[in-house]
Design a protein around this motif. Structure first.
Motif, PDB file in Angstrom:
ATOM      1  N   LYS A 104     -39.098  10.483  26.431  1.00 20.95           N
ATOM      2  CA  LYS A 104     -37.972  10.028  25.634  1.00 20.95           C
ATOM      3  C   LYS A 104     -37.603   8.588  25.996  1.00 20.95           C
ATOM      4  O   LYS A 104     -37.329   7.769  25.116  1.00 20.95           O
ATOM      5  CB  LYS A 104     -36.778  10.951  25.844  1.00 20.95           C
ATOM      6  CG  LYS A 104     -35.819  10.843  24.698  1.00 20.95           C
ATOM      7  CD  LYS A 104     -34.872  11.991  24.608  1.00 20.95           C
ATOM      8  CE  LYS A 104     -33.865  11.673  23.510  1.00 20.95           C
ATOM      9  NZ  LYS A 104     -32.669  12.471  23.630  1.00 20.95           N
TER      10      LYS A 104
ATOM     11  N   ASP B 168     -35.951  13.638  19.785  1.00 23.06           N
ATOM     12  CA  ASP B 168     -36.032  14.760  20.735  1.00 23.06           C
ATOM     13  C   ASP B 168     -37.315  15.553  20.539  1.00 23.06           C
ATOM     14  O   ASP B 168     -38.000  15.903  21.490  1.00 23.06           O
ATOM     15  CB  ASP B 168     -34.829  15.697  20.563  1.00 23.06           C
ATOM     16  CG  ASP B 168     -33.581  15.095  21.184  1.00 23.06           C
ATOM     17  OD1 ASP B 168     -33.748  14.338  22.175  1.00 23.06           O
ATOM     18  OD2 ASP B 168     -32.470  15.354  20.691  1.00 23.06           O
ATOM     19  N   LEU B 169     -37.610  15.816  19.262  1.00 23.08           N
ATOM     20  CA  LEU B 169     -38.825  16.574  18.965  1.00 23.08           C
ATOM     21  C   LEU B 169     -40.066  15.793  19.389  1.00 23.08           C
ATOM     22  O   LEU B 169     -40.967  16.327  20.040  1.00 23.08           O
ATOM     23  CB  LEU B 169     -38.878  16.893  17.461  1.00 23.08           C
ATOM     24  CG  LEU B 169     -40.158  17.585  17.000  1.00 23.08           C
ATOM     25  CD1 LEU B 169     -40.275  18.970  17.630  1.00 23.08           C
ATOM     26  CD2 LEU B 169     -40.222  17.686  15.469  1.00 23.08           C
TER      27      LEU B 169
ATOM     28  N   LYS C 229     -40.588  15.771  23.057  1.00 19.64           N
ATOM     29  CA  LYS C 229     -41.123  17.056  23.526  1.00 19.64           C
ATOM     30  C   LYS C 229     -42.622  17.140  23.239  1.00 19.64           C
ATOM     31  O   LYS C 229     -43.414  17.511  24.101  1.00 19.64           O
ATOM     32  CB  LYS C 229     -40.372  18.200  22.834  1.00 19.64           C
ATOM     33  CG  LYS C 229     -40.825  19.544  23.313  1.00 19.64           C
ATOM     34  CD  LYS C 229     -40.114  20.693  22.612  1.00 19.64           C
ATOM     35  CE  LYS C 229     -40.987  21.915  22.739  1.00 19.64           C
ATOM     36  NZ  LYS C 229     -40.911  22.839  21.649  1.00 19.64           N
ATOM     37  N   GLN C 230     -42.999  16.778  22.031  1.00 22.12           N
ATOM     38  CA  GLN C 230     -44.425  16.866  21.673  1.00 22.12           C
ATOM     39  C   GLN C 230     -45.271  15.956  22.554  1.00 22.12           C
ATOM     40  O   GLN C 230     -46.352  16.339  23.004  1.00 22.12           O
ATOM     41  CB  GLN C 230     -44.605  16.487  20.196  1.00 22.12           C
ATOM     42  CG  GLN C 230     -43.996  17.517  19.265  1.00 22.12           C
ATOM     43  CD  GLN C 230     -43.920  17.043  17.811  1.00 22.12           C
ATOM     44  OE1 GLN C 230     -43.611  15.880  17.551  1.00 22.12           O
ATOM     45  NE2 GLN C 230     -44.179  17.935  16.877  1.00 22.12           N
TER      46      GLN C 230
ATOM     47  N   ILE D 207     -45.045  17.216  26.495  1.00 22.71           N
ATOM     48  CA  ILE D 207     -45.838  18.423  26.713  1.00 22.71           C
ATOM     49  C   ILE D 207     -47.320  18.131  26.456  1.00 22.71           C
ATOM     50  O   ILE D 207     -48.195  18.569  27.202  1.00 22.71           O
ATOM     51  CB  ILE D 207     -45.347  19.562  25.782  1.00 22.71           C
ATOM     52  CG1 ILE D 207     -43.895  19.925  26.109  1.00 22.71           C
ATOM     53  CG2 ILE D 207     -46.251  20.780  25.881  1.00 22.71           C
ATOM     54  CD1 ILE D 207     -43.659  20.505  27.479  1.00 22.71           C
TER      55      ILE D 207
ATOM     56  N   ASP E 193     -39.765  19.474  31.981  1.00 21.74           N
ATOM     57  CA  ASP E 193     -38.548  18.777  31.542  1.00 21.74           C
ATOM     58  C   ASP E 193     -38.623  17.288  31.869  1.00 21.74           C
ATOM     59  O   ASP E 193     -38.222  16.436  31.073  1.00 21.74           O
ATOM     60  CB  ASP E 193     -37.309  19.400  32.205  1.00 21.74           C
ATOM     61  CG  ASP E 193     -37.003  20.779  31.633  1.00 21.74           C
ATOM     62  OD1 ASP E 193     -37.499  21.086  30.520  1.00 21.74           O
ATOM     63  OD2 ASP E 193     -36.291  21.556  32.287  1.00 21.74           O
TER      64      ASP E 193
ATOM     65  N   ILE F 173     -40.795  15.500  29.447  1.00 22.37           N
ATOM     66  CA  ILE F 173     -40.115  15.282  28.171  1.00 22.37           C
ATOM     67  C   ILE F 173     -39.115  14.127  28.289  1.00 22.37           C
ATOM     68  O   ILE F 173     -39.057  13.245  27.434  1.00 22.37           O
ATOM     69  CB  ILE F 173     -39.410  16.578  27.706  1.00 22.37           C
ATOM     70  CG1 ILE F 173     -40.460  17.657  27.425  1.00 22.37           C
ATOM     71  CG2 ILE F 173     -38.561  16.318  26.472  1.00 22.37           C
ATOM     72  CD1 ILE F 173     -39.900  19.044  27.172  1.00 22.37           C
ATOM     73  N   SER F 174     -38.351  14.106  29.375  1.00 22.05           N
ATOM     74  CA  SER F 174     -37.343  13.050  29.455  1.00 22.05           C
ATOM     75  C   SER F 174     -37.992  11.679  29.684  1.00 22.05           C
ATOM     76  O   SER F 174     -37.514  10.672  29.161  1.00 22.05           O
ATOM     77  CB  SER F 174     -36.264  13.372  30.489  1.00 22.05           C
ATOM     78  OG  SER F 174     -36.795  13.304  31.775  1.00 22.05           O
TER      79      SER F 174
ATOM     80  N   LEU G 121     -42.078  26.209  25.785  1.00 17.42           N
ATOM     81  CA  LEU G 121     -42.277  24.761  25.804  1.00 17.42           C
ATOM     82  C   LEU G 121     -43.738  24.417  25.519  1.00 17.42           C
ATOM     83  O   LEU G 121     -44.041  23.468  24.803  1.00 17.42           O
ATOM     84  CB  LEU G 121     -41.890  24.183  27.165  1.00 17.42           C
ATOM     85  CG  LEU G 121     -40.400  23.930  27.413  1.00 17.42           C
ATOM     86  CD1 LEU G 121     -40.169  23.458  28.835  1.00 17.42           C
ATOM     87  CD2 LEU G 121     -39.867  22.887  26.423  1.00 17.42           C
TER      88      LEU G 121
END
Ligand code: ARG
Length: 567
Positions: free
Chosen positions: A397, A409-410, A413-414, A417, A390, A393-394, A246
């Motif tokens: 989103k 989604d990508l 994540k970017q 993180i 996680d 990330i959520s 991750l």
């Protein structure tokens, strides 16, 4: 051109004082109105036996300087303030940038010298906690920084895979292993077994004795014990790898402490031969008082078993021989300060070349905790790092949910993180920190997502324009307004910033710099219409945007943060 050197040279000629000495005194004024560089004349008062004001006036009279480079010199309270000509500043910055373009900031100052960065180093069969997250993130950034500056870098994960606790786990596993399904959350399950066997040991001295026996067997390479120990190790590494994936973190070598178990005798032999090893209550220790350390370093316990420090010493021997390192950095929490002081002090008695012992450095960091309270694996109130990531990330989103972007989604994540990484690097590493995920994800705060957002903005401006102007044909007078000059000065400072970060082993120097660049770009963007009727202005501003994009992208890369396509 290096304006500082240019000014230093001119002052040096006017005063007959060594240029390097002069250069070391030159400052960048905190207040912009005081020019671009300032020379505090009191520094020379003793040497020249004159008042600072006199010195300033004399230098001003004598100094020979090109007006196209320095447009104005002012004497203010014993300071000489230098104003760099805006055009020449713009020109120099663009020329410097153009030598490297996309690789701007990269250098060869490392000259292939070898730097080992040891980071992460969690303990197997134990949770990866938020402190391990911090060493992983700092270490990864240092690794990338040294690499960018031309060093040969080796990233090592020094796993904690040695000790009596593994014998206990083996004993526990023998008893209750079948009750567990290790295909999910294996570390939790191993931790549970560990808790149970510990409780049993407390109740029953005989079980404790069995564990001690098992440890001996493990040390002597008993196949069954080794097999189980390998199993614990594999299960753990697989879990850690989820976190590394991750974060985008990699290692050149993952070697646990156990790797050094057959290499410790040599350490003991060397110390014994040099008669540094003395008996103390049955244990073997090295006294370090002559090196100013009052606590002796235990090398071998009374029962003959080795300890953590001995394995670190064996690792130093091994690393010196295997990698011939120039620097070996240990990114480990400050609570281990004494340990490293002792280890580095004993290392001086191992007969190693001074180059190696001088190269050892503990890159420590302060305590980190989540807002709810102190994280402690012993009390069991730790938040799992994987869950934290996680969650980041959520939450990201959710924030980008309604935006018009592909690959949500990508991007989530970017951004998620990136936010966590930046938060861990935002302040000086030695400061204690409360890790606040909500704050880290504030797109308008001094955060990773804010910088990512500004980087994306530079990209979309360039995309919208659809072309990149030729930097040789720019009308530089179009980019001499205050906001552009401020941005260009920062861009000019990128390499110095990286060197400063390297010298201090402090990635936060880069984080703070990127915040400054982002803010400066934001002002530049608000005050100048980039795509506009005036073609000359558009070209020049587009080029500044391109330079900004490059600096932000390279800087984020060094911190280990990705740049989303859109956000
Ligand atoms: N495994 C240790 C811990 O989690 C850190 C190891 C640090 N590195 C070292 N060479 N001693 O606390």
């Amino acid at each position: 051109m290096d304006f500082k050197s240019y000014i230093a040279e001119a002052i040096s000629k006017a005063t007959n004082i060594n240029k390097d000495e002069i250069k070391s005194y030159i400052e960048i004024p905190k207040i912009e109105a005081n020019g671009d560089f300032a020379f505090p004349c009191f520094r020379l008062a003793k040497e020249l036996k004159q008042s600072p004001v006199n010195i300033a006036n004399n230098i001003k009279e004598k100094i020979e300087i090109d007006n196209n480079i320095i447009s104005r010199i002012a004497v203010v309270n014993g300071f000489l303030n230098f104003y760099v000509s805006k055009i020449s500043l713009v020109k120099e910055t663009i020329q410097k940038f153009d030598i490297q373009k996309e690789e701007y900031g990269k250098s060869n100052i490392g000259e292939e010298r070898t730097v080992i960065v040891e980071y992460s180093s969690p303990n197997i069969a134990k949770p990866f906690h938020i402190g391990h997250l911090k060493t992983t993130i700092i270490g990864n950034a240092l690794y990338k920084l040294y690499e960018f500056l031309g060093f040969k870098t080796i990233g090592i994960n020094h796993l904690g895979d040695y000790g009596t606790q593994f014998a206990k786990l083996i004993e526990g596993y023998k008893r209750w292993g079948k009750e567990y399904d290790f295909s999910t959350d294996p570390i939790d399950k191993l931790a549970d077994i560990y808790k149970r066997i510990n409780a049993l040991c407390e109740e029953d001295e005989k079980v404790l004795e069995e564990c001690r026996e098992t440890f001996k067997k493990l040390e002597n390479g008993d196949p069954y014990c080794i097999e189980l120990w390998n199993k614990f190790k594999d299960l753990s590494i697989k879990e850690f790898e989820k976190i590394y994936d991750l974060l985008g973190v990699k290692f050149d070598s993952i070697k646990g402490e156990a790797f050094y178990s057959d290499k410790m005798q040599e350490v003991i032999d060397i110390l014994e031969k040099s008669s540094k090893l003395v008996e103390s209550q049955g244990a073997k220790v090295v006294n370090l008082e002559d090196q100013g350390i009052n606590t002796p370093c235990i090398i071998q316990k009374a029962n003959g078993s080795s300890i953590y420090a001995t394995r670190d010493l064996a690792a130093i021997l091994y690393r010196a021989r295997t990698y011939d390192f120039d620097k070996c950095l240990y990114v480990v929490g400050e609570e281990q300060s004494l340990h490293f002081k002792q280890v580095f002090a004993v290392a001086k008695y191992l007969g190693l070349d001074k180059k190696y012992t001088d190269g050892l450095e503990h890159v420590s960091y302060g305590m980190i905790r989540l807002p709810e309270g102190k994280m402690s694996s012993r009390k069991g109130n730790f938040v799992k790092v994987k869950d934290l990531l996680d969650e980041a990330i959520s939450k990201s989103k959710e924030i980008i949910q309604d935006r018009d972007i592909e690959n949500k989604d990508l991007v989530a994540k970017q951004v998620g993180i990136g936010a966590v990484i930046f938060e861990d690097l935002a302040e000086s590493r030695t400061k204690n920190q409360v890790f606040d995920l909500k704050e880290a994800l504030n797109f308008n705060g001094e955060t990773g997502p804010y910088i990512q957002y500004m980087t994306v903005r530079t990209k979309s401006v360039l995309e919208k324009a659809g072309y990149l102007p030729d930097s040789n044909n720019l009308n530089l007078s179009k980019i001499t307004d205050d906001s552009t000059i401020k941005l260009l000065k920062l861009i000019d400072n990128f390499e110095d910033t990286l060197l400063d970060a390297m010298n201090k082993n402090e990635p936060s120097v880069i984080s703070r710099y990127l915040i400054d660049v982002s803010k400066a770009f934001s002002t530049f963007y608000n005050e100048n219409k980039i795509i506009c009727e005036d073609k000359e202005a558009e070209d020049a501003r587009l080029y500044v945007t391109y330079m900004t994009k490059t600096v932000l992208t390279n800087g984020l890369h060094l911190l280990g943060i990705e740049v989303p396509e859109k956000m």
